[in-house]
Design an enzyme around this catalytic site. Structure first.
Site, PDB file in Angstrom:
ATOM      1  N   LYS A   1      -6.304  -0.702   5.374  1.00 35.08           N
ATOM      2  CA  LYS A   1      -6.989  -1.939   4.966  1.00 35.08           C
ATOM      3  C   LYS A   1      -6.040  -3.138   5.016  1.00 35.08           C
ATOM      4  CE  LYS A   1      -8.500   0.162   1.227  1.00 35.08           C
ATOM      5  NZ  LYS A   1      -8.409   1.572   1.606  1.00 35.08           N
TER       6      LYS A   1
ATOM      7  N   CYS B   1       5.742  -4.585   1.503  1.00 38.54           N
ATOM      8  CA  CYS B   1       4.894  -4.901   0.345  1.00 38.54           C
ATOM      9  C   CYS B   1       4.010  -3.690   0.071  1.00 38.54           C
ATOM     10  CB  CYS B   1       4.028  -6.127   0.623  1.00 38.54           C
ATOM     11  SG  CYS B   1       4.987  -7.631   0.781  1.00 38.54           S
ATOM     12  N   SER B   2       4.489  -2.473   0.389  1.00 35.60           N
ATOM     13  CA  SER B   2       3.629  -1.299   0.156  1.00 35.60           C
ATOM     14  C   SER B   2       4.107  -0.525  -1.069  1.00 35.60           C
ATOM     15  CB  SER B   2       3.549  -0.424   1.396  1.00 35.60           C
ATOM     16  OG  SER B   2       4.830   0.040   1.784  1.00 35.60           O
ATOM     17  N   ARG B   3       5.075   0.349  -0.917  1.00 30.85           N
ATOM     18  CA  ARG B   3       5.593   1.111  -2.045  1.00 30.85           C
ATOM     19  C   ARG B   3       7.097   1.243  -1.933  1.00 30.85           C
ATOM     20  NH1 ARG B   3       2.118   0.165  -4.934  1.00 30.85           N
ATOM     21  NH2 ARG B   3       0.593   1.510  -5.933  1.00 30.85           N
TER      22      ARG B   3
ATOM     23  N   ASP C   1       8.933  -6.466  -1.748  1.00 34.45           N
ATOM     24  CA  ASP C   1       8.156  -6.699  -2.975  1.00 34.45           C
ATOM     25  C   ASP C   1       8.196  -5.475  -3.876  1.00 34.45           C
ATOM     26  OD1 ASP C   1       6.257  -8.144  -4.614  1.00 34.45           O
ATOM     27  OD2 ASP C   1       4.695  -6.805  -3.866  1.00 34.45           O
TER      28      ASP C   1
ATOM     29  N   GLU D   1      11.544   0.198 -10.393  1.00 37.02           N
ATOM     30  CA  GLU D   1      11.045  -1.121 -10.801  1.00 37.02           C
ATOM     31  C   GLU D   1      11.065  -1.197 -12.310  1.00 37.02           C
ATOM     32  OE1 GLU D   1       7.286  -1.917  -8.879  1.00 37.02           O
ATOM     33  OE2 GLU D   1       8.118  -1.479  -6.919  1.00 37.02           O
TER      34      GLU D   1
ATOM     35  N   HIS E   1       7.131  -7.094  -7.290  1.00 31.89           N
ATOM     36  CA  HIS E   1       5.845  -6.398  -7.122  1.00 31.89           C
ATOM     37  C   HIS E   1       4.670  -7.357  -7.384  1.00 31.89           C
ATOM     38  CE1 HIS E   1       3.979  -2.116  -7.208  1.00 31.89           C
ATOM     39  NE2 HIS E   1       3.113  -3.004  -6.727  1.00 31.89           N
ATOM     40  N   LEU E   2       4.626  -8.396  -6.557  1.00 37.75           N
ATOM     41  CA  LEU E   2       3.612  -9.446  -6.742  1.00 37.75           C
ATOM     42  C   LEU E   2       2.455  -9.328  -5.758  1.00 37.75           C
ATOM     43  CD1 LEU E   2       5.743 -12.724  -7.261  1.00 37.75           C
ATOM     44  CD2 LEU E   2       4.649 -11.283  -8.979  1.00 37.75           C
TER      45      LEU E   2
ATOM     46  N   ALA F   1      -0.293  -7.849  -5.521  1.00 38.73           N
ATOM     47  CA  ALA F   1      -1.681  -7.942  -6.006  1.00 38.73           C
ATOM     48  C   ALA F   1      -1.855  -9.091  -6.982  1.00 38.73           C
ATOM     49  CB  ALA F   1      -2.061  -6.635  -6.690  1.00 38.73           C
TER      50      ALA F   1
END
Ligand SMILES: NC(=O)c1ccc[n+]([C@@H]2O[C@H](COP(=O)([O-])OP(=O)(O)OC[C@H]3O[C@@H](n4cnc5c(N)ncnc54)[C@H](O)[C@@H]3O)[C@@H](O)[C@H]2O)c1
Ligand SMILES: O=C(O)CC[C@@H](O)C(=O)O
Length: 527
Positions: A149, A228-230, A254, A259, A279-280, A282
């Site tokens: 997605k 920006c995934s994991r 990210d 974390e 981790h921004l 979302a």
């Protein structure tokens, strides 16, 4: 009135929906013990990523019917335990797609034009125009790893910005990649040719440390990586070293191994060649409203006795139908997962055959469960009973459903045939009188095996000594065999061996197994 606990910061739009049907208590920052103490009062629990819902908390939640995760990843919920207790777990698979994709693009542009460091420089009273000469992304090659997605949305925007696109996703069809304007390539080529590499994949055992020193060694000195995934998909020490030594041009991250990012991380010591955010992905107003509404609506529906649309663990069926089919749904999911690992690559066709009494049942949920199992290697918790068919369609998987009530080896059985890029495999399974699942056939060889977490399957020549050699080999790697079954059709012809193992197979052992004389193929399976 039912009671809902909200233990992370959730947008008010979600709270308003829940308040229509329940008493909502927002309690943020409670310790695990405090959560265990209060959870027995609650019928539903809504969280984001801040609360970790453990087995002990689920055990204490005697009234819990549903856990809602306002976001995609349910890695902070003990889903198997919730499933065992019959608690529905729901998420919001699409609510933050746009936010995460836009963040990846923002990171790519910020990195290319040194925006964060230039900003700091001006705020410090400087005017350093020569120091911040950047690079254009127009006509550059973007390598997208993971065309799901978020990866797909990144592709559509990057195309409009004039980028050329390569993509690597072993579970996506060439047609789908074409539609998005991407050339589907192998990872090696993507690493060698891309100017920008953006990661949009789940963290799995295949993707952990995917970007390591060896991978970085293949990249252009001008390459820039965006994640920006994991966390855990990039080897952070290898990346920091490569950036320090100028072996690649930059990285924008990210998400991290740990974390919050630890104090002494070498990533913190780098200069304008790295951009870091906490981790921004979302964190937009819109995404937080979307995920809050999506999940709150599902909690409201379940509290009203209606099905949930994005259940991670239970299909959206009404209770009566669900109860009757539940063992077959579990069977279908297990077989789907097994056949996808046997197929080992992109599956293009799945034939689901309902046999015996099962052929007379409502079948849609069984087919969906098989697809959910089939896609679970690729999509993990993002595939559910609602989206499995759509995901399969988007990946170009053709699904055929057949029925044969005349096959009566067992009261009801299920046969799956997967055809893919690496060949064709079949598995059959049944539910025994005691409700236990049995795998009764692998690649048309009869067996009778209960599925277990770790398994090894081989295809070999039926000849003396081969079983002993495999046993000794596993022993030498300290792998304990729980059970072993051989299935064959003719003496000294071909055979399959199915081993249930107490331990995961260590790296490199498959290569050793393949060297044993008479072994034609071997595959490890984790169910
Ligand atoms: N930074 C954030 O705040 C944030 C926000 C949302 C999502 N995410 C993360 O972004 C990632 C992508 O999310 P999505 O919604 O696009 O998921 P998705 O499930 O729609 O897409 C993931 C894609 O990865 C592919 N894939 C799986 N294993 C692969 C492998 N070994 N190699 C290459 N491709 C592989 C799958 O086929 C799938 O197409 C997830 O890890 C998700 O948790 C992060
Ligand atoms: O809640 C968050 O901000 C994390 C979101 C993201 O990582 C997800 O998995 O949806």
């Amino acid at each position: 009135m039912p009671k809902v606990l909200v233990s992370d910061s959730i947008d008010q739009a979600g709270i308003d929906i829940l308040s229509q049907v329940a008493q909502v208590d927002v309690q943020i920052g409670l310790s695990p013990q405090e959560l265990i103490n209060i959870i027995p009062e609650y019928d539903a629990w809504m969280i984001r990523s801040g609360t970790r819902i453990t087995k002990e908390m689920i055990a204490a939640g005697d009234r819990l019917k549903i856990i809602g995760r306002a976001g995609v990843g349910v890695d902070n919920v003990d889903v198997p335990e919730a499933t065992r207790k019959g608690i529905v777990v729901v998420n919001s698979p699409e609510g933050n797609t746009i936010a995460a994709a836009e963040h990846a693009l923002a990171m790519m542009l910020a990195l290319s034009r040194y925006v964060p460091d230039a900003n700091t420089s001006v705020k410090n009273g400087l005017w350093e125009r020569k120091k911040f000469v950047g690079a254009e992304i127009y006509k550059k090659t973007l390598g997208i790893v993971g065309l799901g997605k978020i990866g797909s949305h990144v592709a559509s925007i990057a195309k409009a910005m004039g980028m050329k696109m390569l993509a690597y996703d072993p579970f996506i069809s060439i047609e789908r990649a074409d539609q998005l304007g991407c050339r589907l390539v192998d990872l090696d080529l993507l690493f060698r040719e891309a100017d920008y590499i953006t990661l949009h994949i789940p963290k799995t055992k295949e993707t952990a440390n995917l970007i390591n020193a060896e991978a970085i060694g293949k990249m252009k000195p001008t390459a820039r990586i965006i994640n920006c995934s994991r966390g855990g998909i990039i080897d952070e020490v290898a990346l920091a070293t490569a950036l320090k030594e100028g072996r690649i041009a930059g990285a924008a991250l990210d998400v991290f191994d740990n974390e919050p990012l630890e104090e002494g991380s070498p990533l913190r010591e780098l200069g304008k060649e790295i951009v870091l955010t906490p981790h921004l992905g979302a964190s937009t107003t819109e995404a937080q409203v979307n995920v809050a509404i999506d999940v709150a609506e599902q909690i409201r529906d379940v509290l009203l006795g209606l099905p949930a649309r994005s259940a991670v663990n239970i299909p959206g069926l009404y209770p009566d139908a669900l109860e009757k089919l539940r063992p077959y749904l579990e069977l279908a999911e297990t077989l789907g997962n097994l056949v996808s690992q046997l197929a080992g690559g992109r599956v293009e066709l799945l034939n689901v055959r309902l046999q015996g009494d099962l052929a007379n049942n409502e079948s849609q949920a069984v087919v969906v469960a098989a697809l959910k199992g089939l896609l679970s290697q690729a999509l993990r918790e993002r595939v559910n009973y609602v989206n499995a068919s759509i995901e399969a369609k988007e990946r170009g998987i053709r699904v055929i459903e057949t029925r044969d009530a005349s096959i009566r080896d067992y009261a009801g059985s299920l046969h799956l045939e997967a055809k893919g890029s690496l060949g064709q495999h079949t598995v059959t399974g049944a539910i025994l009188g005691d409700g236990e699942i049995r795998i009764t056939d692998v690649d048309e060889f009869p067996v009778n095996v209960a599925p277990t977490h770790y398994m090894l399957l081989t295809r070999h020549r039926d000849m003396p000594g081969i079983i002993g050699k495999i046993g000794s080999l596993l022993g030498s790697f300290n792998v304990n065999i729980a059970s072993m079954q051989v299935g064959r059709k003719i003496v000294r012809g071909d055979a399959v061996m199915v081993l249930s193992l107490d331990d995961p197979l260590p790296e490199g052992i498959l290569a050793e197994i393949m060297k044993v004389s008479g072994i034609r193929d071997a595959c490890t399976v984790t169910l």
